[in-house]
Design a protein around this motif. Structure first.
Motif, PDB file in Angstrom:
ATOM      1  N   UNK A   1      57.398  20.692  -0.135  1.00 21.13           N
ATOM      2  CA  UNK A   1      56.009  20.826   0.304  1.00 21.13           C
ATOM      3  C   UNK A   1      55.656  19.615   1.169  1.00 21.13           C
ATOM      4  N   UNK A   2      55.947  19.724   2.455  1.00 23.35           N
ATOM      5  CA  UNK A   2      55.820  18.604   3.388  1.00 23.35           C
ATOM      6  C   UNK A   2      54.565  18.772   4.239  1.00 23.35           C
ATOM      7  N   UNK A   3      53.857  17.659   4.418  1.00 24.72           N
ATOM      8  CA  UNK A   3      52.747  17.622   5.368  1.00 24.72           C
ATOM      9  C   UNK A   3      53.206  16.902   6.624  1.00 24.72           C
ATOM     10  N   UNK A   4      53.099  17.555   7.772  1.00 27.01           N
ATOM     11  CA  UNK A   4      53.438  16.932   9.047  1.00 27.01           C
ATOM     12  C   UNK A   4      52.192  16.238   9.595  1.00 27.01           C
TER      13      UNK A   4
ATOM     14  N   UNK B   1      66.536  15.937  24.276  1.00 23.91           N
ATOM     15  CA  UNK B   1      67.166  14.914  23.444  1.00 23.91           C
ATOM     16  C   UNK B   1      66.855  15.118  21.969  1.00 23.91           C
ATOM     17  N   UNK B   2      65.746  15.770  21.660  1.00 21.53           N
ATOM     18  CA  UNK B   2      65.393  15.966  20.261  1.00 21.53           C
ATOM     19  C   UNK B   2      66.251  17.033  19.583  1.00 21.53           C
ATOM     20  N   UNK B   3      67.001  17.774  20.363  1.00 22.93           N
ATOM     21  CA  UNK B   3      68.012  18.636  19.769  1.00 22.93           C
ATOM     22  C   UNK B   3      69.156  17.793  19.215  1.00 22.93           C
ATOM     23  N   UNK B   4      69.266  16.571  19.734  1.00 23.26           N
ATOM     24  CA  UNK B   4      70.297  15.646  19.260  1.00 23.26           C
ATOM     25  C   UNK B   4      69.787  14.768  18.130  1.00 23.26           C
ATOM     26  N   UNK B   5      68.593  14.178  18.295  1.00 24.86           N
ATOM     27  CA  UNK B   5      68.147  13.204  17.296  1.00 24.86           C
ATOM     28  C   UNK B   5      67.098  13.720  16.331  1.00 24.86           C
ATOM     29  N   UNK B   6      66.731  14.986  16.436  1.00 21.67           N
ATOM     30  CA  UNK B   6      65.813  15.578  15.468  1.00 21.67           C
ATOM     31  C   UNK B   6      64.368  15.593  15.929  1.00 21.67           C
ATOM     32  N   UNK B   7      63.555  16.434  15.307  1.00 25.14           N
ATOM     33  CA  UNK B   7      62.150  16.589  15.698  1.00 25.14           C
ATOM     34  C   UNK B   7      61.206  15.763  14.835  1.00 25.14           C
ATOM     35  N   UNK B   8      61.716  15.163  13.759  1.00 26.56           N
ATOM     36  CA  UNK B   8      60.915  14.317  12.874  1.00 26.56           C
ATOM     37  C   UNK B   8      61.510  12.916  12.894  1.00 26.56           C
ATOM     38  N   UNK B   9      60.643  11.914  12.965  1.00 28.40           N
ATOM     39  CA  UNK B   9      61.111  10.531  13.044  1.00 28.40           C
ATOM     40  C   UNK B   9      61.149   9.906  11.654  1.00 28.40           C
ATOM     41  N   UNK B  10      62.275   9.265  11.328  1.00 32.86           N
ATOM     42  CA  UNK B  10      62.439   8.677  10.004  1.00 32.86           C
ATOM     43  C   UNK B  10      61.903   7.255   9.917  1.00 32.86           C
ATOM     44  N   UNK B  11      61.286   6.764  10.991  1.00 33.38           N
ATOM     45  CA  UNK B  11      60.752   5.411  10.968  1.00 33.38           C
ATOM     46  C   UNK B  11      59.483   5.256  10.170  1.00 33.38           C
ATOM     47  N   UNK B  12      58.864   6.381   9.774  1.00 33.86           N
ATOM     48  CA  UNK B  12      57.621   6.339   9.007  1.00 33.86           C
ATOM     49  C   UNK B  12      57.616   7.512   8.046  1.00 33.86           C
ATOM     50  N   UNK B  13      57.693   7.224   6.760  1.00 32.91           N
ATOM     51  CA  UNK B  13      57.747   8.249   5.715  1.00 32.91           C
ATOM     52  C   UNK B  13      56.824   7.835   4.581  1.00 32.91           C
ATOM     53  N   UNK B  14      55.961   8.739   4.152  1.00 32.30           N
ATOM     54  CA  UNK B  14      55.073   8.454   3.035  1.00 32.30           C
ATOM     55  C   UNK B  14      55.301   9.415   1.881  1.00 32.30           C
ATOM     56  N   UNK B  15      55.382   8.877   0.663  1.00 33.70           N
ATOM     57  CA  UNK B  15      55.517   9.722  -0.524  1.00 33.70           C
ATOM     58  C   UNK B  15      54.532   9.262  -1.584  1.00 33.70           C
ATOM     59  N   UNK B  16      53.939  10.224  -2.259  1.00 32.77           N
ATOM     60  CA  UNK B  16      53.037   9.978  -3.377  1.00 32.77           C
ATOM     61  C   UNK B  16      53.712  10.453  -4.647  1.00 32.77           C
ATOM     62  N   UNK B  17      53.710   9.608  -5.659  1.00 35.36           N
ATOM     63  CA  UNK B  17      54.476   9.876  -6.878  1.00 35.36           C
ATOM     64  C   UNK B  17      54.189  11.280  -7.426  1.00 35.36           C
TER      65      UNK B  17
ATOM     66  N   UNK C   1      46.199  13.595  -0.300  1.00 35.57           N
ATOM     67  CA  UNK C   1      46.132  15.066  -0.395  1.00 35.57           C
ATOM     68  C   UNK C   1      47.496  15.734  -0.394  1.00 35.57           C
ATOM     69  N   UNK C   2      48.559  14.980  -0.109  1.00 31.50           N
ATOM     70  CA  UNK C   2      49.892  15.563   0.021  1.00 31.50           C
ATOM     71  C   UNK C   2      50.926  14.660  -0.644  1.00 31.50           C
ATOM     72  N   UNK C   3      52.002  15.276  -1.121  1.00 31.26           N
ATOM     73  CA  UNK C   3      53.031  14.502  -1.839  1.00 31.26           C
ATOM     74  C   UNK C   3      54.053  13.877  -0.891  1.00 31.26           C
ATOM     75  N   UNK C   4      54.313  14.553   0.218  1.00 36.32           N
ATOM     76  CA  UNK C   4      55.326  14.083   1.171  1.00 36.32           C
ATOM     77  C   UNK C   4      54.719  14.152   2.567  1.00 36.32           C
ATOM     78  N   UNK C   5      54.706  13.025   3.271  1.00 38.68           N
ATOM     79  CA  UNK C   5      54.119  12.973   4.608  1.00 38.68           C
ATOM     80  C   UNK C   5      55.191  12.515   5.605  1.00 38.68           C
TER      81      UNK C   5
END
Length: 323
Positions: A194-197, A138-154, A120-124
């Motif tokens: 257009x990101x889906x969280x 600590x998330x002010x330092x390392x960010x609020x979104x984790x890059x260990x899991x990223x999904x993209x639909x063509x 249903x979404x292009x970027x997850x």
């Protein structure tokens, strides 16, 4: 669907475990591993769960040696994530969906909620935490979104996102308060794309979010691990030798489930038969002549645009060049 990861030789045993459970719970999925080493380590070819191993230097990144030399191991490896996605979307034009997972993750069941979200979404993207009251400074330092899991639909939107992320990690993947390597760029992505969280608590469970009410109720039910009221799907075993055990002890009341979570993963790693590979030094920590690159040499190269432009292959040099 393609599931991919970036790893060095010292984490191939973790990548093998990740790939094993992707194959078990996601039938028909290809697993592609980008190896951030100068050469393919012999152990890589023994892992039957990998469909393809591609060296980082073969991803088509311009001026690869100049780009990578300025980064230490953590920075260099994480900088490759969007470049790998970019490569795969080009190399596999008939594949529609691509999921990046860190090599220290494990699937406990089919990730059907993630697949539905990607349909249903292009970027997850996945938040570090889900509960506002639990947000650590600590998330002010390392960010609020984790890059260990990223999904993209063509799609054009997904390609724009991947190329944007790759451009930034090419130049600015430094481990400091401003960038936190590849990760803090993702905090900006929902403003530009257009990101889906994706907020299912059973995914990307890790030592930094085990304290949340939705997650700390880890327990065993009918032979499967559950969180408070959701099934556990993907666990992130980041720092499984230190921070994770102490976090489980502090926040999870069910000691038996914590024991199962940890002991089964240690057993998984042992069953790869290559766990001793964890002591393998990073090949990009050395010049081509075998001399170890000093932090001072990397720092001088990183801070000197003239050197970056003139030295087409800094790995062919030596520390004396940077004195």
């Amino acid at each position: 669907m393609i599931v991919c990861t970036v790893t060095c030789a010292d984490n191939l045993h973790e990548a093998a475990v990740m790939a094993k459970y992707v194959k078990e719970h996601m039938s028909g999925t290809k697993v592609i591993v980008c190896l951030a080493e100068k050469k393919t380590h012999p152990s890589a070819s023994t892992i039957r769960y990998f469909d393809q191993i591609v060296l980082a230097a073969n991803l088509g990144i311009p001026n690869f040696d100049q780009y990578l030399f300025k980064y230490v191991l953590f920075e260099g490896v994480t900088s490759l994530k969007p470049h790998l996605l970019n490569y795969l979307m080009s190399y596999y034009p008939n594949e529609r969906q691509f999921v990046y997972l860190d090599s220290d993750m494990k699937l406990f069941r089919s990730p059907r909620e993630l697949i539905d979200a990607m349909d249903s979404n292009r970027i997850v993207l996945v938040p570090q935490q889900l509960e506002a009251d639990s947000l650590w400074d600590v998330h002010l330092f390392n960010g609020s979104i984790n890059s260990g899991m990223v999904g993209v639909t063509r799609s054009e939107e997904a390609m724009r996102f991947v190329e944007w992320w790759a451009e930034r990690t090419y130049h600015y993947c430094y481990f400091n308060h401003q960038f936190f390597a590849d990760q803090k760029w993702l905090d900006l992505a929902p403003s530009f794309f257009d990101v889906h969280l994706f907020k299912h608590p059973g995914y990307n469970v890790a030592f930094w979010n085990m304290h949340e009410q939705a997650r700390k109720g880890l327990h065993l039910d009918a032979g499967q691990l559950w969180l408070t009221d959701k099934p556990l799907c993907i666990f992130h075993y980041s720092h499984y030798e230190n921070f994770l055990p102490s976090s489980l002890h502090k926040w999870v009341a069910d000691r038996e489930s914590s024991k199962i979570l940890m002991e089964t993963y240690i057993q998984d790693l042992a069953e790869t038969g290559i766990q001793d590979i964890s002591r393998t030094p990073w090949s990009y920590d050395f010049y081509d002549n075998g001399e170890r690159i000093t932090p001072e040499s990397r720092a001088k190269f990183k801070s000197n645009p003239y050197l970056q432009e003139m030295m087409t292959n800094p790995f062919a040099a030596s520390n004396k060049v940077f004195r």
